[in-house]
Scaffold this motif. Structure first.
Motif, PDB file in Angstrom:
ATOM      1  N   LYS A 149      12.865   1.708  11.926  1.00 24.35           N
ATOM      2  CA  LYS A 149      11.852   1.958  10.896  1.00 24.35           C
ATOM      3  C   LYS A 149      10.577   1.176  11.211  1.00 24.35           C
ATOM      4  O   LYS A 149      10.638   0.069  11.750  1.00 24.35           O
ATOM      5  CB  LYS A 149      12.377   1.512   9.525  1.00 24.35           C
ATOM      6  CG  LYS A 149      13.546   2.323   9.028  1.00 24.35           C
ATOM      7  CD  LYS A 149      13.957   1.867   7.652  1.00 24.35           C
ATOM      8  CE  LYS A 149      15.084   2.710   7.115  1.00 24.35           C
ATOM      9  NZ  LYS A 149      15.447   2.328   5.749  1.00 24.35           N
ATOM     10  N   PRO A 150       9.423   1.713  10.854  1.00 29.67           N
ATOM     11  CA  PRO A 150       8.169   0.989  11.114  1.00 29.67           C
ATOM     12  C   PRO A 150       7.984  -0.242  10.237  1.00 29.67           C
ATOM     13  O   PRO A 150       7.131  -1.072  10.526  1.00 29.67           O
ATOM     14  CB  PRO A 150       7.087   2.033  10.837  1.00 29.67           C
ATOM     15  CG  PRO A 150       7.730   3.044   9.977  1.00 29.67           C
ATOM     16  CD  PRO A 150       9.190   3.038  10.315  1.00 29.67           C
ATOM     17  N   ILE A 151       8.776  -0.394   9.183  1.00 33.76           N
ATOM     18  CA  ILE A 151       8.637  -1.524   8.270  1.00 33.76           C
ATOM     19  C   ILE A 151       9.603  -2.646   8.607  1.00 33.76           C
ATOM     20  O   ILE A 151       9.811  -3.544   7.799  1.00 33.76           O
ATOM     21  CB  ILE A 151       8.872  -1.077   6.818  1.00 33.76           C
ATOM     22  CG1 ILE A 151      10.259  -0.429   6.703  1.00 33.76           C
ATOM     23  CG2 ILE A 151       7.789  -0.156   6.343  1.00 33.76           C
ATOM     24  CD1 ILE A 151      10.778  -0.359   5.320  1.00 33.76           C
ATOM     25  N   TYR A 152      10.207  -2.621   9.794  1.00 39.62           N
ATOM     26  CA  TYR A 152      11.236  -3.603  10.148  1.00 39.62           C
ATOM     27  C   TYR A 152      10.701  -5.023  10.066  1.00 39.62           C
ATOM     28  O   TYR A 152       9.611  -5.334  10.533  1.00 39.62           O
ATOM     29  CB  TYR A 152      11.759  -3.339  11.563  1.00 39.62           C
ATOM     30  CG  TYR A 152      12.680  -4.419  12.058  1.00 39.62           C
ATOM     31  CD1 TYR A 152      13.950  -4.573  11.533  1.00 39.62           C
ATOM     32  CD2 TYR A 152      12.261  -5.324  13.020  1.00 39.62           C
ATOM     33  CE1 TYR A 152      14.797  -5.567  11.968  1.00 39.62           C
ATOM     34  CE2 TYR A 152      13.099  -6.331  13.471  1.00 39.62           C
ATOM     35  CZ  TYR A 152      14.358  -6.442  12.935  1.00 39.62           C
ATOM     36  OH  TYR A 152      15.185  -7.445  13.364  1.00 39.62           O
TER      37      TYR A 152
ATOM     38  N   VAL B  88       0.858  -1.173   0.000  1.00 37.26           N
ATOM     39  CA  VAL B  88       0.000   0.000   0.000  1.00 37.26           C
ATOM     40  C   VAL B  88       0.893   1.221   0.000  1.00 37.26           C
ATOM     41  O   VAL B  88       1.788   1.345   0.833  1.00 37.26           O
ATOM     42  CB  VAL B  88      -0.915   0.017   1.248  1.00 37.26           C
ATOM     43  CG1 VAL B  88      -1.738   1.282   1.278  1.00 37.26           C
ATOM     44  CG2 VAL B  88      -1.796  -1.210   1.273  1.00 37.26           C
ATOM     45  N   GLY B  89       0.689   2.137  -0.928  1.00 40.39           N
ATOM     46  CA  GLY B  89       1.478   3.360  -0.958  1.00 40.39           C
ATOM     47  C   GLY B  89       2.823   3.147  -1.625  1.00 40.39           C
ATOM     48  O   GLY B  89       3.063   2.160  -2.316  1.00 40.39           O
ATOM     49  N   ASN B  90       3.689   4.077  -1.415  1.00 42.86           N
ATOM     50  CA  ASN B  90       5.002   4.061  -2.045  1.00 42.86           C
ATOM     51  C   ASN B  90       5.984   3.294  -1.163  1.00 42.86           C
ATOM     52  O   ASN B  90       6.560   3.835  -0.235  1.00 42.86           O
ATOM     53  CB  ASN B  90       5.478   5.498  -2.271  1.00 42.86           C
ATOM     54  CG  ASN B  90       6.681   5.547  -3.178  1.00 42.86           C
ATOM     55  OD1 ASN B  90       7.233   4.513  -3.541  1.00 42.86           O
ATOM     56  ND2 ASN B  90       7.095   6.739  -3.538  1.00 42.86           N
ATOM     57  N   THR B  91       6.165   2.011  -1.420  1.00 41.20           N
ATOM     58  CA  THR B  91       7.043   1.196  -0.592  1.00 41.20           C
ATOM     59  C   THR B  91       8.514   1.467  -0.874  1.00 41.20           C
ATOM     60  O   THR B  91       9.359   1.203  -0.030  1.00 41.20           O
ATOM     61  CB  THR B  91       6.775  -0.302  -0.792  1.00 41.20           C
ATOM     62  OG1 THR B  91       6.918  -0.599  -2.179  1.00 41.20           O
ATOM     63  CG2 THR B  91       5.393  -0.651  -0.304  1.00 41.20           C
ATOM     64  N   ALA B  92       8.819   2.018  -2.056  1.00 43.96           N
ATOM     65  CA  ALA B  92      10.214   2.341  -2.354  1.00 43.96           C
ATOM     66  C   ALA B  92      10.734   3.403  -1.389  1.00 43.96           C
ATOM     67  O   ALA B  92      11.891   3.365  -0.972  1.00 43.96           O
ATOM     68  CB  ALA B  92      10.344   2.817  -3.794  1.00 43.96           C
ATOM     69  N   LEU B  93       9.888   4.330  -1.007  1.00 41.86           N
ATOM     70  CA  LEU B  93      10.292   5.362  -0.062  1.00 41.86           C
ATOM     71  C   LEU B  93      10.524   4.764   1.323  1.00 41.86           C
ATOM     72  O   LEU B  93      11.449   5.154   2.031  1.00 41.86           O
ATOM     73  CB  LEU B  93       9.226   6.456   0.031  1.00 41.86           C
ATOM     74  CG  LEU B  93       9.494   7.578   1.013  1.00 41.86           C
ATOM     75  CD1 LEU B  93      10.775   8.304   0.627  1.00 41.86           C
ATOM     76  CD2 LEU B  93       8.331   8.535   1.043  1.00 41.86           C
ATOM     77  N   ALA B  94       9.708   3.795   1.707  1.00 41.89           N
ATOM     78  CA  ALA B  94       9.863   3.171   3.016  1.00 41.89           C
ATOM     79  C   ALA B  94      11.176   2.393   3.107  1.00 41.89           C
ATOM     80  O   ALA B  94      11.801   2.347   4.163  1.00 41.89           O
ATOM     81  CB  ALA B  94       8.685   2.247   3.303  1.00 41.89           C
ATOM     82  N   TYR B  95      11.604   1.785   2.014  1.00 45.94           N
ATOM     83  CA  TYR B  95      12.832   1.001   2.013  1.00 45.94           C
ATOM     84  C   TYR B  95      14.063   1.816   1.621  1.00 45.94           C
ATOM     85  O   TYR B  95      15.156   1.271   1.531  1.00 45.94           O
ATOM     86  CB  TYR B  95      12.703  -0.202   1.080  1.00 45.94           C
ATOM     87  CG  TYR B  95      11.866  -1.307   1.665  1.00 45.94           C
ATOM     88  CD1 TYR B  95      12.388  -2.156   2.619  1.00 45.94           C
ATOM     89  CD2 TYR B  95      10.537  -1.470   1.285  1.00 45.94           C
ATOM     90  CE1 TYR B  95      11.628  -3.161   3.170  1.00 45.94           C
ATOM     91  CE2 TYR B  95       9.764  -2.477   1.836  1.00 45.94           C
ATOM     92  CZ  TYR B  95      10.318  -3.314   2.778  1.00 45.94           C
ATOM     93  OH  TYR B  95       9.551  -4.302   3.325  1.00 45.94           O
ATOM     94  N   ALA B  96      13.914   3.108   1.385  1.00 48.96           N
ATOM     95  CA  ALA B  96      15.055   3.946   1.008  1.00 48.96           C
ATOM     96  C   ALA B  96      16.066   3.987   2.147  1.00 48.96           C
ATOM     97  O   ALA B  96      15.708   4.092   3.310  1.00 48.96           O
ATOM     98  CB  ALA B  96      14.579   5.354   0.672  1.00 48.96           C
ATOM     99  N   ARG B  97      17.323   3.900   1.792  1.00 56.54           N
ATOM    100  CA  ARG B  97      18.384   3.904   2.794  1.00 56.54           C
ATOM    101  C   ARG B  97      18.881   5.339   3.020  1.00 56.54           C
ATOM    102  O   ARG B  97      19.173   6.052   2.084  1.00 56.54           O
ATOM    103  CB  ARG B  97      19.537   3.029   2.347  1.00 56.54           C
ATOM    104  CG  ARG B  97      19.149   1.575   2.198  1.00 56.54           C
ATOM    105  CD  ARG B  97      20.396   0.724   2.038  1.00 56.54           C
ATOM    106  NE  ARG B  97      20.090  -0.605   1.576  1.00 56.54           N
ATOM    107  CZ  ARG B  97      19.705  -1.592   2.364  1.00 56.54           C
ATOM    108  NH1 ARG B  97      19.542  -1.370   3.653  1.00 56.54           N
ATOM    109  NH2 ARG B  97      19.462  -2.788   1.883  1.00 56.54           N
TER     110      ARG B  97
END
Length: 176
Positions: free
Chosen positions: A42-45, A5-14
């Protein structure tokens, strides 16, 4: 169908973090560096996904240890030949290779699995202040090793447009 959901590339950006090791306790600093390398901030850990950030440590010559550890710590390595055990005291290691002290401490704090080497590659350690061209990548600088309470990666992207290409910057934000 995708579950994202949403832009996951931004969530995984280093993101690149810079840490000053001046007068910091070795174990506490290594623990916080390990958390950032793993991505636990990060909340996506996810333990099986390598989503951590880069960490640059400067002034590793000025790190401290508590108690009598300065006289007691020994760094051991073995050449795999009979009688090949080499022991280096903390004080000698501080003169010869101060960056190895932090590297071994952080390595001991990371989980012992297949992601460990990949996470350790994202750790850059410098004995002085000068970290070369890598300083241009630094997005976050934290002195006490903790991330600020107001840390928000979406505001960071809005302030620094070099993280995402131009085609992604102008898109409206997804809301749930």
């Amino acid at each position: 169908m995708s579950q994202a959901v949403g832009n996951t590339a931004l969530a995984y950006a280093r993101v690149w973090h810079q840490v000053d090791a001046t007068d910091r306790i070795l174990g506490k600093l290594a623990e916080r560096i390990a958390l950032v390398l793993m991505g636990k901030h990060k909340p996506i850990y996810n333990p099986s996904v390598d989503c951590g950030d880069y960490v640059i440590v400067t002034h590793c010559k000025r790190i401290r240890v508590s108690g009598r550890k300065e006289q007691e710590i020994l760094y051991r390595k073995h050449t795999m030949f009979p009688g090949g055990l080499q022991e280096t005291p903390y004080r000698d290691m501080m003169v010869k290779k101060p960056e190895e002290i932090i590297r071994q401490a952080v390595s001991g704090m990371l989980p012992k699995n297949k992601l460990r080497d990949r996470r350790m590659e994202r750790l850059r350690i410098f004995p002085g202040e000068h970290s070369g061209i890598l300083n241009a990548n630094v997005m976050r600088s934290w002195q006490d090793g903790t991330l600020p309470q107001d840390w928000n990666p979406t505001e960071l992207v809005a302030q620094v447009p070099r993280i995402l290409p131009a085609k992604y910057r102008d898109r409206p934000q997804h809301t749930l």
